[in-house]
Design a protein around this motif. Structure first.
Motif, PDB file in Angstrom:
ATOM      1  N   LEU A 196      -8.131  -3.730   0.310  1.00  0.00           N
ATOM      2  CA  LEU A 196      -8.171  -2.521  -0.508  1.00  0.00           C
ATOM      3  C   LEU A 196      -8.481  -2.858  -1.970  1.00  0.00           C
ATOM      4  CD1 LEU A 196      -7.804   0.523  -0.507  1.00  0.00           C
ATOM      5  CD2 LEU A 196      -5.373   0.192  -0.951  1.00  0.00           C
ATOM      6  N   ALA A 199     -12.227  -3.577  -2.005  1.00  0.00           N
ATOM      7  CA  ALA A 199     -12.968  -2.328  -1.806  1.00  0.00           C
ATOM      8  C   ALA A 199     -12.961  -1.485  -3.073  1.00  0.00           C
ATOM      9  CB  ALA A 199     -12.363  -1.546  -0.643  1.00  0.00           C
ATOM     10  N   ALA A 200     -11.839  -1.491  -3.808  1.00  0.00           N
ATOM     11  CA  ALA A 200     -11.776  -0.757  -5.075  1.00  0.00           C
ATOM     12  C   ALA A 200     -12.664  -1.404  -6.126  1.00  0.00           C
ATOM     13  CB  ALA A 200     -10.329  -0.709  -5.566  1.00  0.00           C
ATOM     14  N   SER A 208     -12.153   1.696   2.068  1.00  0.00           N
ATOM     15  CA  SER A 208     -10.889   2.087   1.427  1.00  0.00           C
ATOM     16  C   SER A 208     -10.228   3.255   2.160  1.00  0.00           C
ATOM     17  CB  SER A 208     -11.141   2.458  -0.035  1.00  0.00           C
ATOM     18  OG  SER A 208     -11.986   3.586  -0.132  1.00  0.00           O
ATOM     19  N   PRO A 218      -2.760   2.375  -2.952  1.00  0.00           N
ATOM     20  CA  PRO A 218      -3.423   1.896  -4.178  1.00  0.00           C
ATOM     21  C   PRO A 218      -2.457   1.484  -5.274  1.00  0.00           C
ATOM     22  CG  PRO A 218      -3.624   4.272  -3.987  1.00  0.00           C
ATOM     23  CD  PRO A 218      -3.035   3.801  -2.709  1.00  0.00           C
ATOM     24  N   PRO A 243      -4.778  -2.171  -6.490  1.00  0.00           N
ATOM     25  CA  PRO A 243      -6.174  -1.753  -6.293  1.00  0.00           C
ATOM     26  C   PRO A 243      -6.663  -0.746  -7.334  1.00  0.00           C
ATOM     27  CG  PRO A 243      -5.059  -1.862  -4.192  1.00  0.00           C
ATOM     28  CD  PRO A 243      -4.011  -2.113  -5.233  1.00  0.00           C
ATOM     29  N   MET A 255     -13.902   5.629  -6.805  1.00  0.00           N
ATOM     30  CA  MET A 255     -12.672   5.056  -6.268  1.00  0.00           C
ATOM     31  C   MET A 255     -11.454   5.585  -7.010  1.00  0.00           C
ATOM     32  SD  MET A 255     -13.606   3.215  -3.746  1.00  0.00           S
ATOM     33  CE  MET A 255     -11.937   2.695  -3.440  1.00  0.00           C
TER      34      MET A 255
END
Length: 522
Positions: A196, A199-200, A208, A218, A243, A255
């Motif tokens: 995560l 991905a962020a 995510s 997050p 994240p 995001m």
């Protein structure tokens, strides 16, 4: 011939020969204007000549690039700082430059890892840095302890069996991330937080969304690998990053919107230094993210009978979550445990245990783990079982020594099928290579606009045949490029002369390509 040079508001004339190179002109300008030019380990200061919007290379001859009498050349001074270190990423196989000043050598390794994380997007607890000799660099030591010099190439190694998993995180490939998850539950939870975070950082929305459904949040810190739970006193401060902080540092607006819609607590989530996502966006100058977070912070949460400011709503929610956690703790009659490890878990201590960060592949690490388990098991029952089965194994070996007659028709049919499959694969790969060549041509070589296209006979220039002449075998041997690749290369170079018409760019490309062909052939 006489040309004019524009340098820092001055406009001076120089008498030069058409056969002079760009380097010769730079020496004349340096002596005339007394320009200090230097080059050392820290950086270099040099002159740069610009003509028709293109930067001239030192080896070019002035007449080859179309510089004629009374032409104007722009001269500027450039200062280039060289990277303090280079880091070789074993996952992406890229050489990442780390910029900075010479005083970085007196800093700790943890400071260098912070810069590396901002460059590659990996959390600090996922990788380690090694010197060219293979020594692991620990966060508490300074860079000078390892006797490093400016420009040293360091190596970035990740956990064994994690290369494929991290590659999936870099690409945002959800199926690849699922396939290479660990079998241990604590390690899986840690991998989800790492995925995560990445991905962020890289802006992979689909990955995510799947991780949020799997329970990753997050606002949860990435933390450290479960094998390193006992070394939490020496952890890097950035292991407390979440994240949402990675998205703020990278400026990933979509995001941030997804995280805030998932949990409004993201607005007040703090890192190890107490910075919120809004402060991080201001620090890294992400204007769009700053505007979005400011509007969210100063908005109002509405209910049917009343409304609350967002800041007060967040404080109330944090207080309620804290109260719920205390109630659960009282019900379970458990105190807060310092360590989450259990008896039998793997423990890694810096400098005492065998390192597990050597960037081995997933299957290579799995094979090593299984082989080590077989060697370490000392079960008497298994020994007896093996002794009892020894006679059966001898019989199996006798059976294996028998040779069966070959199957003629079946082998022929299978060979024919394999040959057909191979021929189909070859045709597919050849078609892909042709498409790649066409895409490379379209991407690098500029074409004239449609409005000025002429009939085919207009472009029939006899001297242009050498650009795509396939009979120049000696040129390919000496230069390492085919004539076609050579034509593409010099057409791309000539496209830098943006102020020149396309036909003049073509003539410059022909001249440069002809010179490059004549030199190796002669």
């Amino acid at each position: 011939m006489r040309v004019f040079v524009a340098f820092e508001g001055l406009y001076e004339s120089f008498d030069i020969s058409s056969e002079d190179t760009v380097k010769d002109v730079k020496l004349m300008i340096k002596d005339y204007f007394h320009v200090p030019v230097s080059e050392d380990k820290q950086g270099r200061r040099y002159l740069e000549l610009i003509y028709a919007g293109a930067v001239l290379k030192d080896s070019w001859i002035l007449a080859d690039v179309g510089i004629s009498v009374s032409s104007t050349i722009k001269c500027v001074i450039k200062e280039e700082d060289k990277p303090v270190f280079y880091v070789y990423n074993t996952v992406t196989h890229e050489k990442v430059p780390i910029m900075g000043k010479i005083y970085l050598l007196s800093e700790k390794v943890s400071q260098l890892k912070t810069l590396v994380t901002l460059k590659c997007g990996f959390p600090n607890s996922v990788y380690c840095l090694r010197t060219p000799e293979g020594r692991e660099m620990y966060d508490c030591n300074t860079l000078s302890d390892y006797q490093l010099d400016i420009g040293t190439l360091l190596h970035l190694d990740v956990w064994d069996g994690w290369k494929e998993f991290l590659t999936g995180c870099l690409l945002g490939n959800k199926h690849k991330v699922q396939h290479y998850l660990s079998m241990e539950k604590p390690v899986v939870n840690y991998q989800k937080r790492v995925a995560l975070y990445m991905a962020a950082f890289f802006g992979h929305l689909q990955l995510s969304a799947w991780l949020l459904k799997q329970g990753a949040r997050p606002t949860d810190a990435v933390g450290v690998h479960p094998y390193r739970e006992w070394c939490q006193g020496n952890h890097h401060p950035d292991v407390a990053k979440c994240p949402v902080h990675a998205a703020a540092e990278a400026g990933q607006l979509m995001m941030l919107k997804a995280f805030v819609n998932y949990s409004i607590l993201c607005l007040e989530c703090q890192n190890s230094t107490g910075q919120t996502p809004l402060q991080l966006c201001i620090q890294y100058k992400h204007k769009d993210c700053v505007l979005y977070l400011v509007t969210k912070m100063w908005s109002v949460v509405s209910y049917p009978n009343f409304s609350l400011p967002t800041k007060i709503y967040i404080k109330l929610k944090l207080w309620l979550l804290k109260a719920q956690n205390n109630i659960r703790r009282i019900k379970r009659h458990n105190q807060t445990a310092v360590f989450r490890t259990r008896v039998g878990d793997v423990v890694l201590v810096d400098g005492f245990t065998k390192p597990k960060m050597t960037s081995k592949g997933f299957y290579q690490a799995m094979v090593k783990d299984t082989s080590s388990k077989r060697l370490n098991l000392n079960n008497p029952f298994q020994r007896r079982q093996g002794a009892c089965c020894s006679k059966a194994s001898e019989g199996d070996q006798e059976g294996l020594s028998l040779k069966l007659p070959p199957l003629g028709d079946a082998n022929k049919s299978t060979n024919r099928r394999q040959q057909k499959k191979r021929s189909r694969k070859k045709t597919v790969t050849l078609g892909n290579e042709e498409n790649m060549d066409q895409n490379m041509c379209l991407a690098r070589v500029p074409l004239p606009p449609i409005s000025i296209l002429k009939p085919p006979h207009y472009y029939s220039i006899p001297d242009a045949k050498f650009l795509l002449n396939p009979s120049l075998e000696s040129f390919s041997e000496h230069s390492g490029r085919t004539p076609r690749e050579n034509a593409i290369y010099y057409l791309a170079l000539a496209s830098a002369f943006k102020e020149k018409p396309w036909l003049q760019q073509l003539s410059i490309a022909r001249t440069l390509a002809k010179k490059s062909i004549c030199k190796p052939v002669c």
